[in-house]
Design an enzyme around this catalytic site. Structure first.
Site, PDB file in Angstrom:
ATOM      1  N   LYS A   1     -12.264  89.373 -15.615  1.00 26.66           N
ATOM      2  CA  LYS A   1     -11.159  90.071 -15.713  1.00 26.66           C
ATOM      3  C   LYS A   1     -10.105  89.042 -16.144  1.00 26.66           C
ATOM      4  O   LYS A   1      -8.830  89.563 -17.340  1.00 26.66           O
ATOM      5  CB  LYS A   1     -10.875  89.717 -14.224  1.00 26.66           C
ATOM      6  CG  LYS A   1      -9.040  89.203 -13.533  1.00 26.66           C
ATOM      7  CD  LYS A   1      -8.277  88.332 -13.804  1.00 26.66           C
ATOM      8  CE  LYS A   1      -6.226  88.152 -13.519  1.00 26.66           C
ATOM      9  NZ  LYS A   1      -5.801  87.038 -14.183  1.00 26.66           N
TER      10      LYS A   1
ATOM     11  N   ASP B   1      -2.386 103.172 -22.510  1.00 22.65           N
ATOM     12  CA  ASP B   1      -2.817 103.362 -21.213  1.00 22.65           C
ATOM     13  C   ASP B   1      -3.650 101.763 -20.920  1.00 22.65           C
ATOM     14  O   ASP B   1      -4.612 102.136 -20.579  1.00 22.65           O
ATOM     15  CB  ASP B   1      -3.946 104.933 -21.123  1.00 22.65           C
ATOM     16  CG  ASP B   1      -4.242 105.070 -19.778  1.00 22.65           C
ATOM     17  OD1 ASP B   1      -3.884 104.338 -19.332  1.00 22.65           O
ATOM     18  OD2 ASP B   1      -4.336 106.660 -19.536  1.00 22.65           O
TER      19      ASP B   1
HETATM   20  C1  MEV Z   1      -7.312  84.010 -14.182  1.00 20.49           C
HETATM   21  O1  MEV Z   1      -6.585  85.087 -14.668  1.00 20.49           O
HETATM   22  C2  MEV Z   1      -8.425  84.118 -15.408  1.00 20.49           C
HETATM   23  C3  MEV Z   1      -9.616  82.968 -14.822  1.00 20.49           C
HETATM   24  O2  MEV Z   1     -10.471  83.500 -14.015  1.00 20.49           O
HETATM   25  C4  MEV Z   1     -11.308  83.868 -15.947  1.00 20.49           C
HETATM   26  C5  MEV Z   1     -12.363  83.359 -15.725  1.00 20.49           C
HETATM   27  O3  MEV Z   1     -12.447  82.183 -14.530  1.00 20.49           O
HETATM   28  O4  MEV Z   1     -13.310  83.314 -16.707  1.00 20.49           O
HETATM   29  C6  MEV Z   1      -9.147  81.833 -15.572  1.00 20.49           C
END
Ligand code: MEV
Length: 471
Positions: free
Chosen positions: A325, A341
């Site tokens: 994420k 997209d």
């Molecule tokens: C937060 O938007 C993204 C993180 O959680 C990514 C990660 O934990 O590697 C900081």
């Protein structure tokens, strides 16, 4: 000299593909950090450098925007990107007419910050990356990671071939004498394949112009049996600088009637696949432990904690999805700002990650990290990322949306190609991941996030922000 056990991911050439193996070994961390040249390209089949012009890898990035007013940042980015003075800034209110043509039931424009993360040294060239996101720590993390990697010589990238898969679903009619095996044999014969490809070229003018530009059909058709009464025919198209979704759908729709005629099976769905695992872009970096030291944190410890955090994602799916994420925080922000997209980018990334992890109990592959960090025998930190990059730089948005056109120009001047954009995406994903893992392995993520959010309080007092209204 310190000795630690780390998990090392090795890339092995295997049956024409890239296979990975993970080995645990005890290594010695050197007290000093001589930085050797990067290893030979890991993915030599795809080496196509982003740029051949070189920067001095020890020089600090030329463009820095921190602490400047918005007006000064605009001037600096316009000058660095060869944009006309005044290109940046809020859109003209008449722009809503363009938005009306781009969207449906349009009632106005919805504005997000247009940010720039400077200082990415990619294949020897310094570039700035446009990003659009509601989350300020995302851009801060990108810039921080880029600067750290620039000090270490920058990114090496291996952009993807722009291949998209098209699918036609075939259904056996109740009384059909034609077995799935017969249909499969027929559709995969050279003559039939040639005939079907020629038919699609005759029917779809866009496919002809794509073929003239060096794209078009790649490889043979493949047919897979899904159930005794259901097959799928797949074809592959090289879509060059286009995102290619519409073209692939048009070709699938043009092929289907002929496929039905030839097989006497019914055809049902005719659509591209958002599995873009044929369109993987890779990037690698190497960082010396010395460059990772800060405050009370020793560089060897920081490097070790990043490698251990990467190993956590390799073996734990709950961690891997958060790890990914964070990578997609950057990739989606670049995608949004360049008219991509973003749902296709996200779905392809998580689908690609489905086999990148390893179940520590069974050794089986499962969902895992798109980027990994390991220590090499000299104690340097090696970062690698592989992400699907279904992107395009031609078509509706780059022409009609001035913000998209400006952002593509910031990214790559007059030389924007889908390969350049793909390289920037992979590099950005790796920079994001480095910043997140460094923070998580040292002082924690909250300090940086909260410092960014405190700026919001300067604009909106807490009583207003809790109502969720900016009015
Ligand atoms: C937060 O938007 C993204 C993180 O959680 C990514 C990660 O934990 O590697 C900081």
């Amino acid at each position: 000299m310190q000795r630690i056990t780390v998990c090392v991911r090795q890339i092995l050439p295997h049956a024409g593909a890239i296979a990975r193996a993970v080995a645990c070994k005890t290594i010695s961390l050197p007290s000093s950090s001589g930085i050797p040249d990067l290893r030979q390209p890991l993915f030599s089949h795809q080496v196509r450098p982003y740029s051949t012009s070189k920067t001095d890898s020890t020089a600090p990035p030329r463009l820095s925007l921190r602490g400047d007013s918005i007006a000064v940042r605009q001037q600096k980015v316009e000058a660095a990107s060869g944009l006309k003075t005044g290109s940046l800034g809020m859109p003209d209110p008449a722009f809503v007419d363009v938005l009306d043509k781009l969207g449906e039931n349009v009632v106005g424009g919805f504005i997000l910050p247009a940010s720039v993360a400077p200082g990415f040294v990619i294949d020897g060239k310094e570039i700035s990356i446009p990003m659009s996101t509601e989350e300020p720590s995302v851009v801060a993390a990108a810039s921080f990671g880029a600067k750290l990697i620039a000090k270490n010589g920058g990114f090496k990238t291996y952009p993807a071939e722009p291949i998209i898969i098209g699918q036609i679903q075939l259904i056996r009619p109740e009384a059909s004498p034609c077995t799935p095996e017969l249909v499969m044999e027929k559709l995969q014969s050279d003559d039939i394949e040639r005939f079907l490809k020629a038919h699609a070229l005759g029917e779809v003018a866009k496919l002809r112009s794509m073929t003239d530009r060096g794209g078009g059909f790649r490889d043979g058709f493949s047919v897979r049996k899904l159930t005794p009464r259901m097959l799928v025919l797949e074809f592959r198209l090289d879509v060059r600088d286009a995102m290619g979704a519409n073209l692939v759908n048009m070709v699938a729709e043009a092929l289907a009637p002929k496929v039905r005629e030839l097989t006497e099976w019914d055809t049902n769905f005719r659509i591209l696949s958002n599995n873009a695992s044929q369109r993987i872009t890779r990037a690698t970096v190497m960082l010396s432990p010395a460059s990772l030291a800060f405050g009370k944190w020793n560089g060897d410890i920081v490097a070790k904690n990043i490698a251990l955090g990467s190993e956590f994602a390799l073996h734990d799916e709950n961690r891997a999805v958060t790890h990914n994420k964070g990578i997609m925080n950057g990739i989606s922000a670049l995608g949004l700002s360049t008219g991509q997209d973003t749902r296709a980018l996200e779905s392809a990334a998580h689908f690609h990650a489905r086999h990148l992890g390893i179940n520590p109990e069974t050794g089986e592959k499962r969902y895992g990290p798109l980027a990994t960090w390991t220590l090499n025998s000299e104690g340097n930190l090696i970062g690698e990322i592989e992400v699907p990059t279904p992107v395009g730089v031609v078509g509706r948005l780059p022409v009609a949306h001035p913000g998209v056109a400006t952002n593509l120009r910031i990214l790559s001047g007059d030389n924007i190609t889908s390969e350049n954009l793909s390289s920037a995406m992979a590099a950005l994903g790796l920079a994001m991941n480095l910043s997140a893992l460094r923070a998580l392995g040292t002082e924690g993520i909250s300090a940086g996030h909260m410092a960014q959010h405190d700026r919001f309080k300067q604009v909106v007092p807490p009583s207003e922000s809790s109502k969720g209204s900016l009015k």
